[in-house]
Write an enzyme that holds these catalytic residues in place. Structure first.
Site, PDB file in Angstrom:
ATOM      1  N   GLY B  13       0.824  -1.207   0.000  1.00 53.38           N
ATOM      2  CA  GLY B  13       0.000   0.000   0.000  1.00 53.38           C
ATOM      3  C   GLY B  13       0.857   1.255   0.000  1.00 53.38           C
ATOM      4  CB  SER B  14       1.877   3.589  -2.217  1.00 49.89           C
ATOM      5  OG  SER B  14       0.864   3.695  -3.202  1.00 49.89           O
ATOM      6  N   GLY B  15      -0.524   4.542   0.415  1.00 51.57           N
ATOM      7  CA  GLY B  15      -1.247   5.712   0.907  1.00 51.57           C
ATOM      8  C   GLY B  15      -0.314   6.510   1.800  1.00 51.57           C
ATOM      9  CG  PHE B  16      -1.543  10.157   3.631  1.00 55.93           C
ATOM     10  CD1 PHE B  16      -0.792  11.222   3.187  1.00 55.93           C
ATOM     11  CD2 PHE B  16      -2.894  10.115   3.328  1.00 55.93           C
ATOM     12  CE1 PHE B  16      -1.366  12.240   2.459  1.00 55.93           C
ATOM     13  CE2 PHE B  16      -3.482  11.131   2.598  1.00 55.93           C
ATOM     14  CZ  PHE B  16      -2.717  12.199   2.162  1.00 55.93           C
ATOM     15  N   GLY B  17       0.349   6.187   4.954  1.00 56.41           N
ATOM     16  CA  GLY B  17       1.145   5.348   5.833  1.00 56.41           C
ATOM     17  C   GLY B  17       2.290   4.668   5.105  1.00 56.41           C
ATOM     18  CD  GLU B 172     -14.021  16.574   2.172  1.00 51.86           C
ATOM     19  OE1 GLU B 172     -13.391  17.462   2.774  1.00 51.86           O
ATOM     20  OE2 GLU B 172     -13.521  15.468   1.894  1.00 51.86           O
ATOM     21  CG  ASP B 301      -7.583   4.910   7.056  1.00 48.01           C
ATOM     22  OD1 ASP B 301      -6.957   5.589   7.887  1.00 48.01           O
ATOM     23  OD2 ASP B 301      -8.219   5.404   6.116  1.00 48.01           O
ATOM     24  CB  ALA B 317      -3.642  12.133   6.241  1.00 50.71           C
TER      25      ALA B 317
END
Lengths: 452, 452
Positions: B13-17, B172, B301, B317
């Site tokens: 995974g290359s999200g924020f974490g 939003e 998450d 995040a």
């Protein structure tokens, strides 16, 4: 809508021709309806930048509604046109009929596969934003799959990209792909070397940019070769299978095959019942109307018209723009003079196209340009191309964004929009290794044997 | 790859974490492999801007390879992870196995439909770029179809948009949709009036932004109502059909239904064999590893961890970023001290999250922000939100482009990326008029009866 106006103009298509016709009818005493199957105008000359991850789709597309927002006598309908009833003077969409007094058909053209539509899934063309996103997906995915295989232990085989057709689109695609491999992607992989990628440009005729004077064709060829493109002229494509392209005896495995050859006019041309040429373009009168129907006009890539010298007008934006303005002016004048009844329409000034010149880009600081007797190549031609295109780009915001992105990638060699969305499969990927052929209609299937 | 290094770190995974873990391992004496099913990192906090046509996908996404290009000890693989073999210490992708000494799983989460996955095609969520493009398509298409019907003679019925869930994403989305209807689209149609569109925000709990202090929830509610959003709190969604949403007794026709409720962790969590909570999040140890496997970490998450006060860390995040850095530092130190053999891994400093505050945007110059004891609302909070997000946006070019687009739409109310791509059908469009229900798995089908 301008309720007082009684004359109804329907414009089919919002490319350069349709859009300019609509804009030139601003303030006319008419109710205008623009029908397009998409909600945005695509700036086609920059589609190749989306296909090569240089620009985002939104940056070369503008909603038709916002372009025409201030023209209160215009309504925009997003609908697919199914046909026409010229006697009852209605345009038929998939779910309603729209009546007209004057009709402008500007439905454009796409690529011709020379009767081999079965090649389409394996060799997509570049005419719409969807096409561009699909080409971008295939190009980027080819590198990802190669890296995955190589990191998994497979011997890295250099990738072949093949572009069929060396007209302006084929040339800019091949040139830009060559650049990306040498620069933007060069440092991004660990197990493969994108610089080893071979870009082949296949042209049936003897020259690249056939429509250009020979000295510029030669210059374009040299500039392409300097970028590392392998150009094959006088070479006919005889067959395309998933991941494989045949040129007579020659068979070439290709990770990506792109189609930039031939022109096929929109099928709507034939539905007008007027004579068409082999490409399906409508043979229009000197005033761009069709025989027996002075109230029906065909413009842009869908129209076939010869200039005084008997040369067919090229399917380029400037021609479409001038045709759109000419027809709009004509309809306007006839409304003002109450000459819209068939009997009184004549005489009309024939349409005259004055060629201001033509530009073709090849890549970074590489292009050719012809302005009458003046022929220029390389950086200067490229600058001319750049500013002409930014100037004509619709929407001030887009001009700023595109200018920034170009300045950015010019100095950093970066490509800002390298997104792979949609399927993560490539038609025929390495199927020649697995020995197992690919059965695919939509070009999404692939053999996974090679990963076993 | 750094060939001398022997310690292999795999990051899923290359999200924020995942991304921050990878970046914090720069120069470490290890061979690092980042595996993601996509080739780009998505800046999720701005996905709603893509969904509402404010930004192009390319402007909030950056290729993982270019982000990590300069870290020569990192390789990136675009692949779908199928599972793990913790005993043999390998990650299984759909076509190969990748061995590790340390594993970091940061596969993130998506929306939970409370056991009603059949609602997904009729009420898409907003977690990926594809989701955002699909939502944009549906919202813009709803207006196009309404205009087409109205111009065809049907009585224009005001459109209903429903957003389910009033967390940050729902708020939003609802706020921005309300703005678009009042401004960006207000002048673009002739037969319908987008300002008549009703935006409904449905929340099961008593407050909007449930995770925020009550005064900020109240302020958010007022700001939403000022934008014209109709907020329904303490309201449960009981059923969703194509174009129709049920809340207990209440039945509402809706042109577009969006889902922003609930959290479902990635299915990869369960495949680790460690205990998970109801949302499928992995119950990690204080050092973010899983029981009996100190070499396997779960962050972002996908991880469930309580802070000292016993409160669950939020799925935002900042938490993921700090967790990624913490784990990277930990692995680094143990490599340097040769403590990577299971016996010697202890003791480890537990992970501590220091809450710097939280921000939620509602719309143009509308937001709420909490920094410890300081609570602010409105323009100031919005400015804070804007600069924090532009600052953390990955890629300098993206920051410039996004800043320009925001300045542009702030002063002109324009939305730059109003493209409808893909299908031109809406699930259940007007099916309540046709009386004919829609049979659709992928949400692409619709009744066309209404056009007859």
């Amino acid at each position: 809508m301008n309720s007082k106006a009684t004359h109804r103009v329907v414009i089919v298509g919002s490319g350069f021709g349709g859009l300019n016709a609509a804009q030139s009818l601003a303030g006319a005493d008419a109710r205008i309806t623009v029908i397009d199957r998409q909600n945005f105008h695509t700036f086609q000359p920059l589609l190749y930048q989306v296909a090569t991850a240089g620009l985002s789709p939104g940056e070369i597309a503008e909603p038709i509604r916002s372009i025409l927002r201030r023209q209160k006598n215009i309504e925009v309908l997003m609908a697919e046109v199914a046909g026409f009833d010229l006697e009852r003077r209605v345009v038929q969409t998939d779910d309603q009929e729209v009546a007209y007094d004057s009709l402008i058909v500007a439905a454009g053209a796409s690529h011709a596969y020379f009767g081999h539509d079965e090649w389409i899934p394996f060799a997509p063309g570049l005419k719409t934003v969807e096409d561009a996103i699909e080409i971008r997906r295939r190009v980027l995915l080819a590198f990802e799959l190669a890296e995955r295989e190589a990191s998994g232990g497979e011997p890295p085989a250099p990738l072949n990209f093949v572009v069929v057709g060396a007209g302006p689109t084929g040339v800019e695609l091949a040139g830009t792909l060559a650049e990306i491999c040498r620069h933007a992607l060069a440092q991004d992989f660990r197990s493969i070397d994108p610089r080893q990628t071979r870009i082949h440009l296949v042209e049936g005729g003897p020259h690249v940019l056939p429509a250009y004077p020979e000295d510029l064709s030669r210059s374009a060829l040299e500039q392409l070769q300097r970028l590392g493109v392998e150009v094959l002229t006088s070479t006919m494509v005889t067959k395309i299978e998933p991941g494989v392209i045949f040129m007579g005896e020659r068979r070439m495995n290709a990770a990506v095959i792109l189609w930039a050859a031939g022109v096929a006019a929109s099928a709507l041309g034939k539905k007008l019942g007027a004579p068409v040429d082999r490409a399906g373009r409508v043979l229009v009168q000197p005033d761009l109307s069709i025989p027996d129907h002075p109230e029906v006009f065909v413009i842009g890539d869908l129209a076939a018209l010869k200039d005084k010298s008997g040369k067919m007008l090229p399917g380029v934006a400037p021609v479409a723009i001038l045709e759109g303005r000419y027809v709009a002016k004509l309809i306007r004048r006839e409304i003002e003079h109450g000459e819209t009844s068939p009997g009184k329409r004549w005489p009309r000034e024939p349409f005259h196209y004055w060629d201001k010149g033509s530009l073709a880009t090849i890549g970074r600081a590489a292009a050719v340009a012809q302005f009458g007797k003046i022929h220029i190549s390389g950086f200067l031609a490229w600058l001319a191309w750049l500013f002409v295109h930014i100037f004509f780009l619709i929407g001030f915001q887009n001009r700023v964004l595109v200018l920034i992105q170009w300045a950015w990638s010019y100095f950093t060699y970066e490509r800002g929009a390298r997104l792979i969305t949609g399927s993560t499969k490539l038609p025929g990927w390495r199927q020649w290794d697995s020995g197992q052929s690919v059965n695919s209609k939509d070009g999404q299937e692939m053999s996974t044997k090679t990963y076993k």
